[in-house]
Design an enzyme around this catalytic site. Structure first.
Site, PDB file in Angstrom:
ATOM      1  N   HIS A 160     100.568  82.046  61.590  1.00  0.00           N
ATOM      2  CA  HIS A 160     100.590  83.504  61.439  1.00  0.00           C
ATOM      3  C   HIS A 160     100.623  84.257  62.773  1.00  0.00           C
ATOM      4  CE1 HIS A 160      96.213  83.178  62.070  1.00  0.00           C
ATOM      5  NE2 HIS A 160      96.200  84.479  62.286  1.00  0.00           N
ATOM      6  N   ASP A 161      99.924  83.743  63.769  1.00  0.00           N
ATOM      7  CA  ASP A 161      99.850  84.462  65.057  1.00  0.00           C
ATOM      8  C   ASP A 161     100.762  83.863  66.120  1.00  0.00           C
ATOM      9  OD1 ASP A 161      98.304  86.703  64.779  1.00  0.00           O
ATOM     10  OD2 ASP A 161      96.417  85.741  65.333  1.00  0.00           O
ATOM     11  N   LYS A 186     101.952  85.733  69.115  1.00  0.00           N
ATOM     12  CA  LYS A 186     101.059  86.068  70.234  1.00  0.00           C
ATOM     13  C   LYS A 186     101.375  85.230  71.471  1.00  0.00           C
ATOM     14  CE  LYS A 186      97.072  88.126  68.062  1.00  0.00           C
ATOM     15  NZ  LYS A 186      95.681  87.957  67.633  1.00  0.00           N
ATOM     16  N   HIS A 202     103.520  91.464  67.780  1.00  0.00           N
ATOM     17  CA  HIS A 202     103.462  90.001  67.591  1.00  0.00           C
ATOM     18  C   HIS A 202     103.912  89.524  66.205  1.00  0.00           C
ATOM     19  CE1 HIS A 202      99.334  90.507  65.928  1.00  0.00           C
ATOM     20  NE2 HIS A 202      99.569  89.368  65.324  1.00  0.00           N
ATOM     21  N   HIS A 218     100.931  89.794  57.938  1.00  0.00           N
ATOM     22  CA  HIS A 218      99.480  89.565  57.876  1.00  0.00           C
ATOM     23  C   HIS A 218      98.642  90.706  58.452  1.00  0.00           C
ATOM     24  CE1 HIS A 218     100.331  87.902  61.922  1.00  0.00           C
ATOM     25  NE2 HIS A 218      99.072  88.209  62.204  1.00  0.00           N
ATOM     26  N   HIS A 219      99.273  91.701  59.071  1.00  0.00           N
ATOM     27  CA  HIS A 219      98.508  92.884  59.524  1.00  0.00           C
ATOM     28  C   HIS A 219      98.761  94.100  58.647  1.00  0.00           C
ATOM     29  CE1 HIS A 219      96.426  91.402  63.054  1.00  0.00           C
ATOM     30  NE2 HIS A 219      97.513  90.684  63.324  1.00  0.00           N
ATOM     31  N   ASP A 228      91.981  86.126  58.231  1.00  0.00           N
ATOM     32  CA  ASP A 228      92.167  86.475  59.650  1.00  0.00           C
ATOM     33  C   ASP A 228      91.046  87.415  60.116  1.00  0.00           C
ATOM     34  OD1 ASP A 228      93.376  86.894  62.139  1.00  0.00           O
ATOM     35  OD2 ASP A 228      94.721  88.449  61.387  1.00  0.00           O
TER      36      ASP A 228
HETATM   37 FE   LIG Z   1      97.951  88.616  64.040  1.00  0.00          FE
END
Ligand SMILES: [Fe+2]
Length: 358
Positions: free
Chosen positions: A159-160, A163, A188, A216-217, A245
């Site tokens: 998911h990240d 980043k 990201h 996801h945000h 998260d």
């Molecule tokens: Fe994230």
């Protein structure tokens, strides 16, 4: 009980093995710490270890969802894949998700000690593995098939990934972000999605996993990013990852703030249904975590101190507590005149381990 390595003292005994960042065993369970060992743990960037507390681990109901070895291996795979994006097949990530899934489905479905503290450069990897685990557990509560759990797990592990394309100076900034810096962070999800979307063949990522990377945000009330999606516009996989998260981030120490105690985060989540997150997902998630994990030292409303030894699932705030130093076990499900006032802070907990510990 967990203690930061900064709080360790010679003479304390390890309650669990400690692994290094490459999955190698550093010190085994039962080892009595010396100054040399404590310094070696710090040198190896180990931030938290489990030491025997006033109540021996053997008497506690510890539900280990994930062995430390599998967790560290997943971190290592993710780390090495990110370092060599062009040449390493993404199938190595898929293998890690399968290993995590096998372990979780082997029958243990409650989390006690997932919230380790990590140094900033390892945080993203440790956090991703923990979010993946929490998401899979929530998917199990929602009755997902293995195929769905795999897609949910793969997306949550990745998911990240965007980043890794963000300037580390912004990503790991200890202080408050400026509006410009926050805008950079907000790129990201799309960066991660673009990084993965053209993978084909055995490296192709399932579209529902891809949604997680991008969404996801997003938040149920439309206040998220990057597209301000709202309510049912947000797919359930992304909503599960979002809850996992935020929970994992809040219960973990970061460079810019201390972790919130799990009971406070649990209460915040109970109050957040259908505002930031979907209520059905929140309820499934909260059945997987505990406000007072086994091993938590707590102060009761009559002033006594005890150690949580097991949970009462229907009443998560009323677990069984072993009093210190008497050893008497109180079942708060039955002792209705008593409540847990608060968990001890890490500093208070350390004093207890020294007073009554090994
Ligand atoms: Fe994230």
């Amino acid at each position: 009980m967990k203690l930061p390595t900064t709080h360790l003292l010679p003479g304390m005994k390890l309650a669990k093995p400690v692994y290094g960042n490459c999955g190698e065993l550093l010190l085994n369970r039962g080892v009595v710490l010396t100054s040399r060992y404590i310094n070696a743990l710090k040198r190896n960037n180990v931030i938290v270890v489990d030491v025997d507390g006033p109540v021996p681990y053997d008497e506690m109901e510890i539900n280990e969802t994930l062995s430390e070895k599998i967790r560290v291996e997943a971190m290592r795979v993710l780390n090495s894949w990110v370092k060599n994006l062009e040449n390493t097949p993404i199938s190595s990530i898929f293998e890690s998700v399968e290993a995590l899934l096998d372990e979780i489905l082997s029958g243990k479905a409650v989390i006690d000690h997932l919230t380790d503290i990590c140094s900033s450069d390892l945080y993203t990897f440790a956090h991703s593995v923990d979010v993946c685990t929490l998401a899979i557990l929530t998917g199990i509560r929602l009755g997902y098939s293995r195929e769905k759990l795999f897609a949910l797990g793969a997306g949550s592990l990745l998911h990240d990934i965007g980043k890794t394309l963000i300037d580390p100076a912004v990503l790991n900034k200890p202080g408050k972000l400026t509006p410009e810096e926050f805008k950079i962070i907000m790129t990201h999800p799309a960066k991660g999605w673009k990084l993965i979307k053209n993978k084909k063949g055995e490296n192709e990522v399932h579209p529902r996993s891809m949604n997680i990377i991008l969404n996801h945000h997003e938040r149920y009330d439309g206040t998220g990013y990057p597209r301000n999606l709202k309510g049912s516009e947000i797919d359930e996989f992304s909503m599960i990852c979002a809850v996992a998260d935020v929970y994992n981030a809040m219960t973990t120490d970061r460079v810019y703030r201390k972790a919130f105690p799990p009971n406070e985060v649990y209460e915040m989540f109970q109050a957040s249904g259908n505002t930031k997150f979907d209520l059905r997902v929140i309820n499934a998630f909260l059945s997987c975590v505990k406000p007072y994990p086994a091993g938590t030292l707590v102060r009761l409303s009559n002033g006594t101190i005890g150690c949580v030894v097991s949970a009462n699932p229907p009443l998560p705030f009323r677990p069984k507590v072993q009093l210190i130093p008497s050893g008497e076990i109180l079942d708060l499900e039955k002792e209705l005149s008593l409540v847990i006032e608060a968990p001890l802070s890490p500093e208070e907990a350390q004093k207890f381990v020294i007073s009554y510990g090994p």
